[in-house]
Design an enzyme around this catalytic site. Structure first.
Site, PDB file in Angstrom:
ATOM      1  N   GLU A 104      10.477   7.055   3.147  1.00  0.00           N
ATOM      2  CA  GLU A 104      10.413   6.651   4.550  1.00  0.00           C
ATOM      3  C   GLU A 104      11.653   5.887   5.017  1.00  0.00           C
ATOM      4  O   GLU A 104      11.565   4.687   5.346  1.00  0.00           O
ATOM      5  CB  GLU A 104       9.150   5.818   4.812  1.00  0.00           C
ATOM      6  CG  GLU A 104       7.872   6.577   4.538  1.00  0.00           C
ATOM      7  CD  GLU A 104       6.612   5.866   5.029  1.00  0.00           C
ATOM      8  OE1 GLU A 104       6.699   4.703   5.455  1.00  0.00           O
ATOM      9  OE2 GLU A 104       5.543   6.500   4.981  1.00  0.00           O
ATOM     10  N   GLU A 152       2.103  11.314   0.612  1.00  0.00           N
ATOM     11  CA  GLU A 152       1.137  10.223   0.818  1.00  0.00           C
ATOM     12  C   GLU A 152       0.137  10.635   1.880  1.00  0.00           C
ATOM     13  O   GLU A 152       0.514  11.265   2.883  1.00  0.00           O
ATOM     14  CB  GLU A 152       1.824   8.941   1.325  1.00  0.00           C
ATOM     15  CG  GLU A 152       2.588   8.172   0.320  1.00  0.00           C
ATOM     16  CD  GLU A 152       3.171   6.880   0.887  1.00  0.00           C
ATOM     17  OE1 GLU A 152       2.600   6.301   1.827  1.00  0.00           O
ATOM     18  OE2 GLU A 152       4.230   6.470   0.380  1.00  0.00           O
TER      19      GLU A 152
HETATM   20  C1  NOJ Z   1       3.726   4.213   3.690  1.00  0.00           C
HETATM   21  C2  NOJ Z   1       4.429   3.582   2.536  1.00  0.00           C
HETATM   22  O1  NOJ Z   1       5.256   4.473   1.867  1.00  0.00           O
HETATM   23  C3  NOJ Z   1       3.513   2.850   1.584  1.00  0.00           C
HETATM   24  O2  NOJ Z   1       4.294   1.959   0.885  1.00  0.00           O
HETATM   25  C4  NOJ Z   1       2.414   2.176   2.377  1.00  0.00           C
HETATM   26  O3  NOJ Z   1       1.657   1.319   1.586  1.00  0.00           O
HETATM   27  C5  NOJ Z   1       1.538   3.249   2.956  1.00  0.00           C
HETATM   28  N1  NOJ Z   1       2.336   4.158   3.773  1.00  0.00           N
HETATM   29  C6  NOJ Z   1       0.382   2.719   3.803  1.00  0.00           C
HETATM   30  O4  NOJ Z   1       0.876   1.975   4.850  1.00  0.00           O
END
Ligand code: NOJ
Length: 467
Positions: free
Chosen positions: A174, A361
């Protein structure tokens, strides 16, 4: 809510080699923040500075995964995942960011990888999930071109050390959040608040770092698949017609004011070799000043795109956003439950970039607790998992090459500025009781889904039972 029609559709499993995974990141689970030669990252420093994190919490101990690797890998094996995505804590390996290697830190990951391979779980390594060495930050962080070069060095060190053992890498996690939250509104480490042009410069260095790291991995890591974990807005058509899809796809990638949070700001240069043409005019001069040589460094052949997808918006045929009605399902973090995003997100990413897709994710935050029977029941997460995976299957049925799915997260962990209250795990971490791990009902549901290669998604009543 969409999804009802799925329940009656015929029971087609996922592709045979589909990767069923779970994901975590170093700072969010490891702890051991200053052990065995590790120096601080920007997140250590940010959390130690009062006022940044809910309840003043930190990742100093987190889930203590640093000391519990074999227990945690045994749980992964019980879950049945075929791949585990984790990240490298950069200052554990290169404490100064770019200086001597800390071999004890490298050994920690080497042990983790060996445990995974013994358990038949394929490691998927994220090189950078925001754990920037504080030393590099003090020399300018992502505004200093040295950082992108140092990132290439990290890729080289890691690629060489794990050659033959790790076959799938993600460069950055991200980069949108690093830019928008780390250097935009300052809600994430390093907590900088800067103007859009400075953020564009940060994004550009992240892009260069990505390009250098891909090249470093290709030359040191042996035969590997390399991609990047992107995030951003996903816009879905309320009614599925060819025309509405085109409008929604365009809206998914058009960069307006919210450009830092768009897939296209990062993926266009990485995959297409140029910045998005639809962009805020204030960034025109910056984009035009980027040299073709730099774009060539950034645009390196990738094997896949990975996307972190949790939620999405819907628009009507005229491209207008449809507000979610009162009472729409939301997660503990108030994100709207939008299964369609796992259909249209991968479909639109494939349409624009023509690369295989991983969902790196996806998952739901809940305020889970231990029930009187001693177990953790999380029907909301099971319902979320099921609806989203059915939507993902729709994308696959349409011919989108989705190679795998990583659930966020394997276990409850440190949710950045929100601390520990909002839990994303399939495994409950009992923070008050020696960090005991308790598999939640969703752990068993996901286990059934994996064991049936998605076949049991049509049997919602039985998901999560401890058979
Ligand atoms: C994005 C991130 O990559 C991760 O670190 C985070 O905990 C999750 N989404 C949930 O917000």
């Amino acid at each position: 809510m969409e999804g009802k029609t799925h329940m009656t559709s015929s029971c087609v499993p996922f592709p045979r080699d589909f990767v069923w995974g779970a994901a975590t990141s170093a700072y969010q689970i490891e702890g051991g923040w200053n052990e065995d030669g590790k120096d601080p990252s920007v997140w250590d420093h940010f959390c130690h500075t009062p006022g940044h994190i809910h309840n003043g919490e930190t990742g100093d101990i987190a889930c203590d995964h640093y000391h519990r690797v074999s227990e945690d890998v045994a749980l992964m094996k019980e879950l049945g995942i075929t791949s585990y995505r984790f990240s490298i804590n950069w200052p554990r390996i290169l404490p100064d960011g770019n200086g001597p290697i800390n071999h004890t830190g490298l050994d920690f990951y080497s042990r983790l990888i060996d445990h995974l391979l013994e358990a038949d779980i394929e490691p998927c390594v994220t090189l950078h999930h925001w754990e920037l060495p504080l030393a590099l930050h003090r020399r300018g962080g992502w505004l200093n071109p040295e950082t992108a070069k140092a990132f290439s060095r990290l890729a080289e060190v890691v690629g060489k050390a794990f050659r033959g053992r790790v076959r799938r890498y993600l460069t950055l996690n991200e980069p949108q959040c690093i830019t928008a939250l780390g250097y935009g509104n300052g809600v994430h480490a390093p907590g900088n608040r800067t103007d859009p042009l400075t953020q564009a410069a940060v994004a550009h260095q992240l892009l260069l770092g990505h390009g250098y790291a891909v090249q470093a991995l290709r030359s040191t890591a042996g035969t590997v698949e390399v991609g990047v974990a992107s995030t951003g807005s996903i816009v879905c058509p309320a009614e599925d017609t060819v025309e509405n899809r085109a409008v929604a796809c365009d809206a998914t990638f058009r960069c307006g004011e919210n450009w830092t949070f768009m897939h296209s700001w990062f993926l266009d240069p990485m995959v297409l070799g140029h910045y998005p043409e639809q962009r805020p005019p204030e960034l025109d001069a910056f984009v035009q000043s980027v040299s073709p040589d730099e774009l060539a460094q950034i645009c390196q052949p990738l094997d896949f795109i990975a996307a972190n997808i949790y939620s999405g918006d819907e628009i009507d045929a005229g491209g207008r956003l449809i507000p979610r009605p009162t009472g729409w399902p939301r997660t503990a973090l108030r994100w709207s439950v939008s299964p369609k995003s796992l259909h249209y997100g991968p479909a639109f990413l494939y349409r624009r970039y023509h690369l295989p897709i991983y969902v790196s994710e996806n998952g739901q935050s809940c305020n889970d607790r231990i029930f009187l029977d001693g177990q953790v029941h999380d029907p909301d997460r099971i319902d979320y998992l099921q609806r989203y995976l059915l939507a993902l299957r729709d994308a696959i049925r349409e011919g989108v090459p989705v190679m795998g799915y990583y659930h966020w997260s394997l276990m409850d962990n440190f949710e950045w500025q929100s601390g520990y209250d909002d839990r994303f795990g399939l495994i409950f971490v009992d923070y008050a009781n020696k960090l005991r791990r308790i598999p939640k009902d969703s752990f068993y549901a996901y286990r059934q889904i994996i064991a049936s290669n998605g076949g049991c998604l049509n049997d919602p009543g039985n998901l999560g039972s401890r058979r």
